[in-house]
Enzyme design. Structure first.
Site, PDB file in Angstrom:
ATOM      1  CE  LYS A  44      -1.881   2.429   3.329  1.00  0.00           C
ATOM      2  NZ  LYS A  44      -1.794   3.823   2.853  1.00  0.00           N
ATOM      3  CB  THR A  72       7.908   6.661  16.069  1.00  0.00           C
ATOM      4  OG1 THR A  72       9.208   6.692  15.462  1.00  0.00           O
ATOM      5  CG2 THR A  72       8.010   5.905  17.384  1.00  0.00           C
ATOM      6  N   GLY A 128       4.029   2.956  13.732  1.00  0.00           N
ATOM      7  CA  GLY A 128       4.827   1.747  13.934  1.00  0.00           C
ATOM      8  C   GLY A 128       4.499   1.079  15.264  1.00  0.00           C
ATOM      9  CB  CYS A 166      12.938   8.440   8.225  1.00  0.00           C
ATOM     10  SG  CYS A 166      13.768   7.488   6.961  1.00  0.00           S
TER      11      CYS A 166
END
Lengths: 329, 777
Positions: free
Chosen positions: B190, B243, B246, B297
């Site tokens: 995705k 994060t 995640g 990042c």
């Protein structure tokens, strides 16, 4: 002698910019200079991809490049006639029809650069044009003739009508780390030049490292040079973008500390219009627009002009050009 | 304006890259996209508009996937997977090679489409993203070709769910898809909602390459679709993004047995020492924090400059910032393009506006329309200022000074993140001393943001776990082919019997090299099968976990010891165990049914020898990256590892967990076998007499169920392993989300403790840190 008159109309704007008076040798500064080769190469390698100049802008930039060319002949078989032809090209580097098509006033190259013996011929040929004659000097290209003769050579060339003197430094002073000797030599050359402007040729291809290039650049500026120049054209490696980056960053640091603008001249190996555009963008990025001018920037080049002429014709006509369509020098 | 005026002004002028081809491609697709499932595009469904952030224009309408779409994609991938894997590496290599070639052939189309969709300068999509994308497919075509030869015993994971972010839409797709396909997996990917277009063009390329149906499936949509994938019947989730998300994925997948790799946020330090080439370090910052508008990042977003050069450095930096050109991303002379979306623009604006500390400097002319934000430098910040801690994900650089190299390391590591770090120094001693001390998966010396398929990328701490790229990246897409069976829960023996006249021995905890009473003040009887009392052990609690982790944290010197020294100590432990082999064998026999004590002790000694042998041999690598320089893949200890030791092998299990961990320089907090803890408690004396520094190994006793959650949640543990026969995998993985520590749990599967499987243990005991060192004089 036409020397006086020539200088009064010369390109170098002694009035506009303060000439570099030099300063005391600052060894702390010289020793602190660093140049990280990989990082410098990365910057140089990506620059052409970061800046692109197109269409009218490109034509304007290429015309600017022409005004910054030190049209050069430094061959053993130079004759007075050959030098006169070159000077004729210097006066009229681009076909008038092309300039007209771009609605551009006449331009000339930045200077004509020759050996001492051809100075007088060139000065005569350029009389009244405002184009200065630059003489390579001081035992060019190796710089290994007796010191007093090297100083005398400067004096002779100035007397003969040279408004600019391209001196070569003693590479051994750099390689042996004798910065004081380099400083003293440069000081003496600068004094010998009098009112003539001096360009210090570092012969960067023989200095061993970019750090040495940075340090030699600083020392020559401290000793009062008006320009720093990469190469004689006779070393195996001449002007490169990484070397240029190191030298112009030194110029920038010198200006930051002293307020004085020193000029830059890459020489040798720049033969394509595209290269010239990259150099100009490098100068614009790292030094600023003030340097996009023959007072502070020159190309030491002989074949660059021809390629630029072809590009200009392409710009005007839309068709790619041929070399024989443009007058030779 | 005439040429003459341009000659006087010497400006760059516009240099636009044409968008015509990319826009024509969108038109050809009807400006509406379905999903790419089982080798074909579905009819476009209800969805959302994808806009060009530079001017707000609508580029296309993208479908929002339904649960049915996701299920269909996963089913297609599931169906295709066995055939794809059975084709063998050499067969897959040809497809990956074809994809690489097609990406090269259509490079400019991809680059322009990426810039239109994302707002990044065309220079970057053309010169950085696309070449890296191609390189990733070429490199992994090679990995597929070599798989059977170099990875015996490894097999594909199966179906991989992959969720990629909007900052490098196609590059992150390549990082995920190429290794997955190379290793025989199929994928459901995705793209991010803002930036789906290049993924859809990639789908088109997959068709052109003749890729078997169902090997690559692409579904589009928002985070809700991502969650559907996470919850679907896939074998692995690979996620790159924030994060926060995640962490959520870690929680949702806890206990599911799905493999997981997370590449998350960062606040990467950029350290400039006083002997650096300052001009080059300034230029490096352009590539560190103004690359992709700072939406990277691993952006070098925390500038740490040595005090003695800080003023000069900041002055140079400001001057350089004035030269940055901000504007139309399709212009070839633009350095900083548009942020990806208004939402992101407002986020960056608000964060900077909320800051009251330091001095803010902003440069450049920012176009009025479009999502533009000026390059920003904030000097004079302290670590306690939010902008020094929080990820901004925009073109904003926060700066602070340091005095000494030691302080630079402290400041650099004063963060929850650990993705990347940059350091500048002309001193080799300094650079190579500092680089491995930085808590970061990637370190660049005198360079920044260098990437290559041959070098692993990924972080530590809350920047996630797992590596993408290089040999180390393959572990994320393969599993061991060994057969596994279910693990039976082992319950302690009950009974009423007394000690049988022996002198009472009270086993305590082993913390910091000393025996410590359980904080709870409670003990539990340990009995043999016939109910005879063998002794008591302390009931460990969260306080004991706290104390043990503190002791382990204090033994930081262990990580810096040499492999040779650690080998010597492991051999010494083995020697001392050997001297008391009979006693340990008897103890095991007394606790457990069957009389396998002698065999278990012998295997334990052998295990210690094995990891003593490995201690100085698990070498790093030098990756062949395409620069003049090296990428050193250093094997670093993970740090502090907590582990629930297996119940069924009280000594061998403990030793098997402890030995590889400490051999690699980790410190451990071990929870002994719950039903048979006395072999572990006896082992204290072996450790005490083997020159092992206190705190390196800490052992707790008690109920695994009580200790698992506090260990997994402990924010100072870097990894947690569980081999307990209690059903704790889900609890542990869920609690681990706090600091996103690495987890290694058994998911209720048994392990053969007599098997020699060092490679997995060594990999779990190390982090690979890639240190890039360009060189050249």
């Amino acid at each position: 002698m036409q020397t006086k008159e020539m200088q009064s109309t010369a390109h170098l704007p002694q009035l506009a910019e303060t000439r570099n008076p030099g300063m005391a040798l600052d060894m702390d500064w010289v020793r602190a200079a660093q140049a990280n080769t990989s990082a410098i190469e990365r910057r140089a390698a990506t620059l052409p991809g970061r800046r692109s100049v197109k269409k009218d802008y490109q034509a304007a930039w290429l015309l600017k490049a022409i005004t910054c060319i030190d049209l050069t002949t430094l061959a053993g078989d130079d004759t007075a006639e050959r030098v006169r032809r070159l000077c004729a090209k210097a006066r009229q580097p681009v076909a008038p029809a092309l300039l007209e098509a771009m609605d551009m006033d006449p331009i000339t190259v930045g200077a004509v650069c020759v050996y001492h013996d051809m100075v007088e011929t060139a000065a005569e040929a350029l009389h009244g044009t405002g184009i200065p004659v630059a003489a390579v000097s001081t035992g060019f290209p190796a710089g290994l003739s007796p010191f007093h003769l090297r100083l005398a050579e400067i004096g002779e060339s100035v007397k003969a009508g040279a408004a600019e003197i391209d001196i070569v430094i003693s590479r051994r002073h750099v390689l042996s780390g004798d910065w004081q000797a380099l400083y003293d030599e440069m000081r003496a050359f600068r004094e010998a030049c009098g009112d003539a402007h001096v360009k210090a040729i570092l012969a960067t291809g023989e200095l061993g490292s970019l750090r040495n290039v940075a340090r030699a650049s600083l020392v020559c500026m401290m000793a009062g040079t008006d320009f720093i120049k990469t190469s004689t054209g006779k070393e195996s490696v001449n002007a490169t973008l990484p070397v240029s980056l190191v030298m112009i960053r030194a110029i920038r640091d010198y200006q930051t500390r002293t307020g004085i603008k020193v000029g830059y001249k890459p020489a040798g190996g720049i033969s394509k219009a595209k290269d010239a555009l990259v150099y100009l963008s490098l100068i614009k990025e790292e030094l600023g627009d003030d340097w996009l001018d023959p007072h502070l920037f020159r190309f030491g080049a002989s074949s660059l002009l021809g390629d630029i002429e072809r590009q200009l014709e392409h710009h005007v006509s839309g068709a790619y050009s041929a070399g024989y369509r443009h007058a030779m020098g | 304006m005439s040429v003459k005026e341009r000659f006087e002004r010497m400006e760059y002028g516009p240099a636009p890259e044409s968008a015509a081809e990319a826009l024509a491609w969108l038109v050809d697709q009807g400006d509406r996209f379905g999903h790419f499932i089982d080798g074909a595009f579905t009819a476009p469904g209800a969805g959302f508009e994808s806009r060009n952030p530079a001017n707000g224009e609508v580029l296309a309408t993208i479908s929002q996937a339904t649960q049915g779409d996701v299920d269909a994609a996963v089913a297609a991938a599931r169906k295709a997977q066995p055939g794809w894997e059975k084709m063998r590496g050499s067969g897959r290599a040809r497809y990956l090679y074809a994809l690489a070639r097609l990406l090269q052939k259509h490079a400019r189309l991809f680059a322009v489409l990426e810039t239109l969709d994302n707002g990044k300068p065309i220079r970057e999509s053309r010169d950085i993203d696309l070449p890296l994308v191609q390189r990733h497919f070429y490199y992994h075509a090679g990995m597929a070709q070599l798989m059977e030869e170099v990875l015996p015993g490894r097999a594909a994971l199966g179906v991989c769910g992959q969720i990629v972010p909007w900052n490098f839409p196609l590059l992150m797709l390549a990082w995920k898809v190429a290794p997955a396909l190379a290793m025989g997996n199929t994928v459901v990917l995705k793209p991010a909602e803002y930036t789906s277009l290049t993924a859809l063009l990639f789908a088109d390329i997959c068709r052109q390459a003749g890729l078997p149906k169902g090997v690559v499936n692409i579904v589009t949509g928002d985070g809700g679709v991502g969650e559907m994938i996470v919850r679907s019947d896939v074998d692995k989730i690979a996620f790159t993004g924030s994060t926060a998300v995640g962490r959520r994925i870690r929680e949702v997948t806890a206990g599911s047995g799905k493999a997981l790799t997370l590449e998350l946020g960062g606040k990467s330090p950029y350290i400039v020492f006083d002997d650096a080439d300052l001009d080059s370090a300034v230029e490096g910052l352009v590539d560190a924090i103004w690359f992709n508008q700072g939406q990277v990042c691993c952006a070098g977003s925390r500038l740490l400059v040595q005090e003695s050069v800080a003023e000069a450095f900041h002055a140079k930096l400001r001057a350089r910032m004035e030269k940055l050109r901000i504007g139309d991303p399709l212009d070839k002379s633009i350095d900083v393009g548009a942020l990806v979306d208004r939402v992101q623009l407002h986020r960056v604006r608000d964060m900077v506006a909320a800051n009251t500390a330091g001095e803010v400097f902003q440069a450049g002319d920012v176009p009025e329309n479009g999502c533009y934000y000026p390059p920003t430098l904030i000097t004079g910040l302290a670590p306690s200022d939010p902008l020094m801690q929080e990820e901004i994900f925009g073109p904003v650089l926060a700066s602070c000074t340091f005095r000494t190299p030691e302080e630079a390391v402290q400041l650099a590591n004063n963060t929850r993140y650990g993705l990347a770090a940059t350091l500048w120094s002309e001193n080799l001693n300094l650079a190579l001393d500092i680089a491995p001390k930085l808590a970061a998966g990637v370190v660049w010396v005198n360079a920044t943001n260098l990437f290559d398929a041959a070098a692993g990328f990924g972080g530590v701490r809350e920047s996630g776990f797992g590596r993408e790229g290089g040999w180390e990246g393959l572990a994320a897409y393969t599993k061991s082919i060994s057969k596994v069976s279910a693990l039976k829960h082992v319950t302690p023996f009950e009974g009423e019997g007394g000690p049988g006249g022996e002198l009472d021995r009270t086993a305590k905890m082993y913390i910091g090299g000393k025996q410590a009473r359980p904080d709870s003040g409670y003990s539990r009887a340990v009995r043999n099968r016939s109910g005879k009392l063998l002794g008591h052990v302390g009931q460990g609690s969260r306080k004991d976990v706290r104390n043990a982790v503190e002791a382990a944290a204090g033994a930081a010197g262990w990580a810096k010891t040499t492999g040779h020294l650690r080998a010597q100590i492991l051999y010494y432990i083995a020697e001392n165990l050997s001297a008391r082999a009979a006693e340990f064998a008897a103890r095991i026999d007394a606790m457990m049914p069957g009389r396998k004590g002698e065999k278990e002790v012998e295997a334990s000694i052998e295990r210690l020898f094995t990891y003593a042998a490995w201690a100085d041999k698990y070498d790093g690598q030098v990756h062949g990256v395409p620069i003049r320089g090296v990428a050193l893949a250093m094997k670093q200890p993970v740090g502090l590892i907590g582990a629930l030791c297996p119940d069924e092998s009280p000594l061998l299990g403990l030793v098997s967990v402890m030995a590889p961990a400490i051999a690699m320089g980790n410190r451990v907090v071990l929870t002994a076998s719950e039903p048979y803890p006395l072999a572990a408690t006896d082992f204290y004396q072996i450790l005490d007499t083997s020159d092992l520094p206190g705190g390196v190994v800490n052992i707790l006793t008690g109920a695994h169920e009580d200790l698992a959650a506090p260990m997994a949640a402990h924010l100072n543990l870097d990894a947690i392993w569980s081999f307990s026969s209690s059903d704790l995998s889900a609890v542990i993985e869920k609690a681990s989300a706090g600091n996103l520590k690495r987890t290694w749990v058994n998911d209720g599967k048994a392990r053969d403790w007599y098997a020699n499987d060092s490679s997995e243990w060594l990999a779990q005991s190390t982090e690979i840190q890639n240190i890039w060192v360009p060189y050249g004089e």
